[in-house]
Design a protein around this motif. Sequence first.
Motif: not given
Length: 535
Positions: A37, A40, A110-111, A113-114, A116, A144-146, A149, A187
């Motif tokens: 991670d 990444q 961000f690593t 679950k995106g 979340s 950084e994320g969505g 969840r 994001a």
Amino acid sequence: MSDENGDPNRRQLDSEELLERVIEEKRKVSDEGRPEDVEQMHENDALTARERVTYLCDDGSFDEIGQLASPGPSTPETVDWDRHDAPADGIITGIGEIDGCPVAVGSFDFTVKGGSIGHTGFTKLRRILDLARDNGYPVVLLHEGGGHRIQEGLDARPIAHGDYQGTFDMLAKLSGYVPLVSGIMGAGFAGPTNYASLCDYVPIVEGRGNMGMAGPEIVKAALGKDISKDDYDARFHTVETGMAHASFETDEKCLDSIRTYLSYLPRNATESPPKTNDQTPPPQSKVEDLLEVVPPDPKKGYDTHNVIDGIVDQGSFFELQENFAQNIIVGFARIDGHSVGIVANNPRIKAGTIDVDVTSKGPRFISMCDAYDVPIVFFSDIPGFLPGPDQERRGLARHAGKFLYELGRATTPIINVTMRRGYGFGYLAMAGGRNANQLKLVWPTTEIAGMSIEGAVSLVYRDKIQDAEDSEAKRQELIDEFTSRTGPLRATEDMGVDAAIDPRNTRDIITHVLERTEQVDSDKLPPKKHGIPPI
């Protein structure tokens, strides 16, 4: 016998073995235990969530809260998840220090679950917000994320509770009490955007950061329209929407800006703004230039940054929203070490007029300065509000009152320096002539009037001009007559302003006021719950 993790009964272990088990679990969820991670993030030229916290905070000062938190089994999809499925439940939380000041920090991973955040993660976030409320800590969120969840969101049972652990309510309550920062590190659709909308300072990383109420997939599903996340990138939000205050090339520069931003503000609204002891006066050449930088002819432009550079401590101006609504300039600076807010018209853009975007940028900055008792210095050269059907359709008349509203309820010291034009309602919007001001100054190039002299003459004396043998000469004669009444000497006669000064003395005079002035008494306000701001 074994516990819920299949390990030997903990009572059969000694203290060192028990400690080792805790240490090992922490290692597994840390960067050390998740090398793939980490790689990444580094391959994308980004720091990990933990590295961002380490970089932001003073060395060794961050005390993590909830490192071993696990996802809550709130839906059938998550009932078997443990901390290894979602380490720290996707958010690093704790209390650190920035330049010795305690700060509540939440960094979204961000690593996991995106990026979340699950219900346990919301509990962690609420925990540090509660500590910020109870102890008066500034809050820094690194997004950084969505957002929420999805695996925990498509179920009425958890979502029916509404505000996730009351985090949005708490941010609203903290607003104006402690500085609130949302760094958009990558994001940032949905949840991160919503959090950022409640914060005071929103920096964004170029090439990675984006914001929007919904991401491309949601827009496609709802509207059938194809968009790219790059449509809502750093340029979009610093130039067009003003949602982000500044953009930066790297994570490190973005985090550096957060440290700089906080350096101008007190820890919370009960304390005074900081004063530095290592201030450097502006270069003497910049000070001397103040006498000539503003042309007497109001039709000629100039760079107001040159005025600011000749007055504030060298290198101290920290501009906000530099690329949005550029007809006004706002930002923090220091004058002889004192933190101040700067609000200045910029004649190079739209002649320095106030349009709808300016009514968003300027008044909000005034409100922020007032919340933390940072004195505000206005440098005004204002011809008025930008006329025309486009601005009226956007609601300029509805938004115009924001300046006067924020000035009217402000209790922080306010200083107005009129450099050149001070026309009509625009003059009032730039704090011109207010008896509540701590200081009202004019420069020799000042013209104060109810509206543009040329416009007024053409409107009121149209018949006299048309009937004259030489209409253009008559018009100029009238302009010259009224111009002679609008200068600094006339402005001082009835104490409309305190003094007409040599521009080169501006810094010294402002410094004296800052050293002598305290917060304005607010006890004279009428009893009420709160005012209703023009929106």
